[in-house]
Design a protein around this motif. Structure first.
Motif, mmCIF file in Angstrom:
data_model
loop_
_atom_site.group_PDB
_atom_site.id
_atom_site.type_symbol
_atom_site.label_atom_id
_atom_site.label_comp_id
_atom_site.label_asym_id
_atom_site.label_seq_id
_atom_site.Cartn_x
_atom_site.Cartn_y
_atom_site.Cartn_z
ATOM 1 N N PHE A 79 50.062 39.622 41.527
ATOM 2 C CA PHE A 79 50.295 38.512 42.446
ATOM 3 C C PHE A 79 49.855 38.792 43.878
ATOM 4 O O PHE A 79 49.486 37.864 44.581
ATOM 5 C CB PHE A 79 51.727 37.963 42.367
ATOM 6 N N ILE A 80 49.830 40.042 44.299
ATOM 7 C CA ILE A 80 49.319 40.315 45.651
ATOM 8 C C ILE A 80 47.841 39.939 45.731
ATOM 9 O O ILE A 80 47.420 39.230 46.641
ATOM 10 C CB ILE A 80 49.495 41.795 46.056
ATOM 11 N N TRP A 81 47.064 40.413 44.778
ATOM 12 C CA TRP A 81 45.631 40.135 44.810
ATOM 13 C C TRP A 81 45.336 38.650 44.605
ATOM 14 O O TRP A 81 44.386 38.125 45.185
ATOM 15 C CB TRP A 81 44.894 40.982 43.786
ATOM 16 N N LYS A 82 46.135 37.960 43.824
ATOM 17 C CA LYS A 82 45.906 36.519 43.643
ATOM 18 C C LYS A 82 46.190 35.760 44.936
ATOM 19 O O LYS A 82 45.537 34.767 45.233
ATOM 20 C CB LYS A 82 46.760 35.979 42.493
ATOM 21 N N ARG A 83 47.148 36.228 45.708
ATOM 22 C CA ARG A 83 47.490 35.582 46.980
ATOM 23 C C ARG A 83 46.543 35.986 48.106
ATOM 24 O O ARG A 83 46.388 35.251 49.074
ATOM 25 C CB ARG A 83 48.911 35.944 47.398
ATOM 26 N N ALA A 84 45.959 37.160 47.976
ATOM 27 C CA ALA A 84 45.109 37.701 49.043
ATOM 28 C C ALA A 84 43.793 36.929 49.166
ATOM 29 O O ALA A 84 43.367 36.241 48.236
ATOM 30 C CB ALA A 84 44.813 39.177 48.784
ATOM 31 N N GLU A 85 43.186 37.073 50.339
ATOM 32 C CA GLU A 85 41.877 36.485 50.594
ATOM 33 C C GLU A 85 40.808 37.574 50.709
ATOM 34 O O GLU A 85 39.635 37.310 50.477
ATOM 35 C CB GLU A 85 41.913 35.681 51.898
ATOM 36 N N MET A 86 41.253 38.771 51.086
ATOM 37 C CA MET A 86 40.321 39.866 51.334
ATOM 38 C C MET A 86 40.936 41.186 50.901
ATOM 39 O O MET A 86 42.138 41.393 51.047
ATOM 40 C CB MET A 86 39.986 39.954 52.834
ATOM 41 N N ILE A 87 40.066 42.074 50.395
ATOM 42 C CA ILE A 87 40.460 43.449 50.110
ATOM 43 C C ILE A 87 39.533 44.375 50.880
ATOM 44 O O ILE A 87 38.310 44.181 50.890
ATOM 45 C CB ILE A 87 40.381 43.765 48.601
ATOM 46 N N ILE A 88 40.145 45.351 51.523
ATOM 47 C CA ILE A 88 39.378 46.398 52.197
ATOM 48 C C ILE A 88 39.612 47.680 51.408
ATOM 49 O O ILE A 88 40.749 48.138 51.287
ATOM 50 C CB ILE A 88 39.829 46.575 53.660
ATOM 51 N N TRP A 89 38.537 48.225 50.872
ATOM 52 C CA TRP A 89 38.601 49.443 50.065
ATOM 53 C C TRP A 89 38.083 50.613 50.888
ATOM 54 O O TRP A 89 36.912 50.654 51.242
ATOM 55 C CB TRP A 89 37.787 49.269 48.792
ATOM 56 N N LEU A 90 38.969 51.541 51.193
ATOM 57 C CA LEU A 90 38.588 52.773 51.888
ATOM 58 C C LEU A 90 38.205 53.793 50.817
ATOM 59 O O LEU A 90 39.066 54.405 50.196
ATOM 60 C CB LEU A 90 39.749 53.286 52.753
#
Length: 180
Positions: A79-90
């Motif tokens: 549910f976090i990723w479904k709600r999110a608009e952007m992911i920053i991958w370090l």
């Protein structure tokens, strides 16, 4: 900050990459809530919150208008990723992450820095590389798996709405955050 188009952001990586630091900086810049999943996961005395409790806490925290989450817990990813608009991958080289983990662990142990809910790290616990309690063990266990896992997750249809930013070194990340 009105010009930044994303208001629900997740910063992911392995331990000691700087997720919380970057997420906190970004949250201040865009005037969003900063959510550290570790603080919702760890109870006093290093007791893990049950999955249903963690999910409830994260659900409540991510119901805000804007937020930046630091963390990778798979139990709440859906549910976090479904709600999110952007992911920053370090996605930093192993030697950088390992060095950061070593220096952070020493600093936290020497200065007895309080983390979440009164918890403090114990240097010798982390030096037991065979132990599931060791962050070094965790780093070795997850580093290469995450490199394989994340690109596959980004391709899933349920996450196709996400803008992915992939930083491969700290200088790249610093340049990006300063550009905001």
């Amino acid at each position: 900050m009105q010009s930044f188009p994303y208001q629900k952001i997740v910063v992911i990586s392995v331990t000691s990459s700087g997720k919380s630091t970057l997420a906190n900086q970004l949250a201040k810049i865009i005037e969003a809530d900063f959510i550290d999943l570790d603080s919702l996961h760890w109870e006093a005395n290093w007791v893990e919150a049950p999955d249903d409790v963690l999910r409830q806490r994260v659900d409540q925290a991510t119901s805000a208008k804007s937020w930046v989450v630091a963390g990778n817990y798979s139990v709440v990813r859906d549910f976090i990723w479904k709600r999110a608009e952007m992911i920053i991958w370090l996605d930093y080289p192993f030697h950088i992450v390992f060095w950061r983990l070593l220096t952070r662990t020493i600093r936290r142990s020497v200065f007895q820095e309080e983390l979440w809910n009164g918890n403090r790290e114990n240097f010798w616990t982390h030096m037991k590389l065979w132990s599931e309690e060791s962050l070094f063990h965790w780093l070795f266990k997850t580093y290469w798996r995450r490199k394989r896992e994340y690109p596959k997750l980004f391709l899933l249809p349920e996450f196709s709405h996400l803008k992915i930013i992939h930083h491969k070194n700290p200088a790249e990340t610093k340049k990006w955050i300063l550009s905001l």
